[in-house]
Scaffold this motif. Structure first.
Motif, PDB file in Angstrom:
ATOM      1  N   GLU A 103       7.551  -8.196 -11.271  1.00 23.80           N
ATOM      2  CA  GLU A 103       6.712  -7.240 -10.558  1.00 23.80           C
ATOM      3  C   GLU A 103       6.668  -5.897 -11.295  1.00 23.80           C
ATOM      4  OE1 GLU A 103       7.153  -7.842  -5.906  1.00 23.80           O
ATOM      5  OE2 GLU A 103       9.109  -7.736  -6.883  1.00 23.80           O
ATOM      6  N   ALA A 105       5.803  -3.150  -9.934  1.00 20.67           N
ATOM      7  CA  ALA A 105       6.116  -2.122  -8.944  1.00 20.67           C
ATOM      8  C   ALA A 105       6.699  -2.815  -7.717  1.00 20.67           C
ATOM      9  CB  ALA A 105       4.866  -1.332  -8.556  1.00 20.67           C
ATOM     10  N   ARG A 106       7.465  -2.071  -6.931  1.00 21.17           N
ATOM     11  CA  ARG A 106       8.057  -2.636  -5.721  1.00 21.17           C
ATOM     12  C   ARG A 106       7.028  -2.591  -4.589  1.00 21.17           C
ATOM     13  NH1 ARG A 106      14.122   0.117  -5.720  1.00 21.17           N
ATOM     14  NH2 ARG A 106      14.853  -0.907  -7.623  1.00 21.17           N
ATOM     15  N   ARG A 107       6.759  -3.762  -4.009  1.00 17.87           N
ATOM     16  CA  ARG A 107       5.801  -3.847  -2.919  1.00 17.87           C
ATOM     17  C   ARG A 107       6.323  -4.690  -1.753  1.00 17.87           C
ATOM     18  NH1 ARG A 107       4.129  -0.061  -4.931  1.00 17.87           N
ATOM     19  NH2 ARG A 107       1.996   0.490  -5.511  1.00 17.87           N
ATOM     20  N   ALA A 258      -0.368  -4.446 -13.772  1.00 19.70           N
ATOM     21  CA  ALA A 258       0.178  -3.361 -12.958  1.00 19.70           C
ATOM     22  C   ALA A 258      -0.893  -2.645 -12.155  1.00 19.70           C
ATOM     23  CB  ALA A 258       0.925  -2.376 -13.856  1.00 19.70           C
ATOM     24  N   SER A 259      -2.033  -2.366 -12.778  1.00 18.86           N
ATOM     25  CA  SER A 259      -3.069  -1.590 -12.093  1.00 18.86           C
ATOM     26  C   SER A 259      -3.577  -2.294 -10.843  1.00 18.86           C
ATOM     27  CB  SER A 259      -4.238  -1.312 -13.048  1.00 18.86           C
ATOM     28  OG  SER A 259      -4.788  -2.534 -13.528  1.00 18.86           O
ATOM     29  N   GLU A 262      -0.476  -2.665  -8.055  1.00 22.01           N
ATOM     30  CA  GLU A 262      -0.142  -1.414  -7.376  1.00 22.01           C
ATOM     31  C   GLU A 262      -1.118  -1.093  -6.249  1.00 22.01           C
ATOM     32  OE1 GLU A 262       0.079   1.303 -10.610  1.00 22.01           O
ATOM     33  OE2 GLU A 262       2.057   0.579 -11.262  1.00 22.01           O
ATOM     34  N   ARG A 263      -2.245  -1.786  -6.199  1.00 17.99           N
ATOM     35  CA  ARG A 263      -3.189  -1.599  -5.085  1.00 17.99           C
ATOM     36  C   ARG A 263      -2.769  -2.374  -3.844  1.00 17.99           C
ATOM     37  NH1 ARG A 263      -7.187  -2.401  -9.256  1.00 17.99           N
ATOM     38  NH2 ARG A 263      -7.689  -4.469  -8.407  1.00 17.99           N
TER      39      ARG A 263
END
Length: 503
Positions: A103, A105-107, A258-259, A262-263
């Protein structure tokens, strides 16, 4: 054989899939087991209750699954970038070659599961996903497998199943599932999920008998999860699909874009989907299957004490420990002798750079303690003295005004990044193995008992060309010795040249 209860589940067209893919969610960064567990080395990576780490124990739980099911050899492991190389290293050491989904980012758990479901459903396949947190303990693996097998039968018919643990005591540290209509084989429909209750309500739940602990283990077909998420959280569904479509595979590792990722809104599996399965408009059935296998989420040191074997006085001792007149005491010692005299209901956890002493009745407050340590910008909240890197590890042995001493161990064939420092110089002494050193325009070998000096501002690199670990003692000197004083020019491990968190 199809069970009577399974036939009672209204669902989509039955697909007799026998393919099971373990999905291990390993992205947590818990602090409740501090000082062993830290943000950069969380509890799933430590051997808190046995010789294996919790991660290693988790991926082995599908070994020897009942016949008639096709269990994938390689689990899908979803993790963060900061832990990917450690997870890969630990699992390969256990004889498992994982498929890592890293991942960016952390989601939280719902997007993590969705990434795995998208990848598992590619090429027209629709496997049943067995979703397990990487940081739980199971005493009876065969009982777990029997529960998963029952849940998988419901998943074949389009239901999403969770494993619920009939409670043995009132506990405010767990979420609960209120069970609904019985289905004849021990399973029930899900009526609703309940958040962690206050103590008086937890007592009522246990007395009622209709509330089970939420284990966090889920079983469903990949396409069923994706369809449910599309209807309930369309923005998360779209972001995860785009992250996979725009991502890239690197061998056994997949990096979502990533882009796009992150949404995705951050949310848990429970909030995003499971809590909505009890209503009449739910896109699929929600089923809870009983799990009676000695399950624990190891959410505190008291839970660790409870999960381990004890002596006749109720004590648990790991490492060099001497107890005199102690009862119901937990002691973990890593680097020195720990002695306790006359202690009762006490937790002592010793690591090379921090020691925790706590009353067992107050171990839930450790999380707040760590928050205070972090607020003081103390490194002990995030990292251990021994820090693992893709090339090996370093151990910060000593430090003082304008100096720091590290023991650096480089694995055979590995090398650090090509880098330089603005504020410090370094002296290297080889104590084991052979070092290949780059210093400015020079390249040379150093053998045991030989040394070199790296002046401030000079590009340099350390590599191990040999077949045994390279061990050096590094003495740093300068006005500033922080790990963020690294300018990286080249790196074998895909780390950004501007990244400055490690050597």
């Amino acid at each position: 054989m199809q069970s009577e209860g399974a036939a009672a589940v209204p669902s989509a067209t039955v697909v007799p899939c026998r393919r099971l893919i373990p999905v291990v969610l390993a992205g947590g960064s818990g602090t409740r087991l501090w000082p062993m567990s830290r943000e950069h080395y969380p509890k799933q990576l430590i051997d808190v209750i046995g010789c294996d780490t919790l991660l290693q124990a988790t991926v082995r739980r599908m070994d020897g699954f009942p016949e008639g099911w096709d269990v994938a050899d390689a689990p899908l492991v979803v993790c963060g970038a900061e832990h990917g190389f450690i997870i890969d290293e630990q699992l390969r050491a256990s004889g498992v070659t994982p498929h890592l989904i890293v991942e960016p980012a952390r989601r939280d758990t719902a997007p993590a599961l969705t990434l795995a479901a998208v990848l598992a459903s590619q090429h027209g396949s629709d496997a049943i996903l067995v979703v397990m947190p990487a940081d739980h303990a199971i005493a009876d693996v065969k009982a777990l497998q029997r529960a998963i097998e029952l849940a998988a039968r419901y998943a074949q018919q389009g239901a999403i199943a969770t494993l619920g643990v009939p409670p043995t005591r009132p506990d405010t540290g767990f979420g609960y599932v209120r069970i609904g209509e019985p289905l004849g084989d021990g399973a029930h429909r899900i009526e609703r999920f309940v958040e962690k209750p206050p103590a008086e309500l937890a007592v009522q739940y246990v007395a009622d008998g209709a509330y089970w602990w939420n284990s966090g283990i889920f079983v469903m077909r990949a396409t069923v999860w994706l369809d449910a998420l599309r209807k309930m959280r369309p923005e998360m569904h779209a972001a995860c699909l785009a992250a996979v479509a725009e991502g890239a595979a690197h061998g056994e590792r997949f990096d979502p874009a990533a882009s796009a990722f992150e949404r995705a809104p951050a949310d848990s599996i429970d909030y995003a989907v499971m809590e909505r399965l009890g209503g009449p408009d739910a896109p699929c059935a929600g089923i809870v299957v009983p799990l009676q296998a000695g399950w624990s989420d190891l959410g505190s040191w008291d839970a660790v004490w409870d999960a381990l074997s004890k002596d006749c006085d109720g004590n648990v001792a790991r490492g060099r420990v001497v107890l005199e007149g102690a009862t119901s005491t937990f002691v973990h010692a890593e680097s020195r002798l720990v002695a306790c005299v006359g202690t009762t209901d006490v937790v002592v956890v010793e690591t090379p750079d921090a020691v925790l002493v706590a009353d067992r009745a107050n171990v839930q407050r450790v999380k707040g303690l760590v928050a205070r340590i972090k607020a003081e910008h103390a490194p002990e909240a995030e990292t251990h003295r021994k820090v693992r890197r893709p090339w090996g590890f370093y151990d910060s042995i000593d430090h003082g005004d304008r100096f720091q001493v590290k023991r650096i161990v480089v694995a055979p064939g590995a090398r650090l990044s090509l880098q330089m420092h603005h504020h410090r110089a370094e002296h290297w002494v080889v104590v084991r193995g052979t070092a290949f050193v780059t210093r400015g325009d020079e390249e040379f070998l150093l053998s045991e008992n030989e040394s070199t000096f790296i002046p401030l501002g000079v590009r340099h690199r350390l590599a191990n060309p040999g077949k045994v670990p390279l061990e050096i003692i590094e003495v740093q000197s300068g006005a500033y010795l922080g790990e963020d004083d690294i300018v990286r020019f080249e790196d074998n491990y895909g780390r950004c040249p501007s990244h400055s968190a490690s050597s």
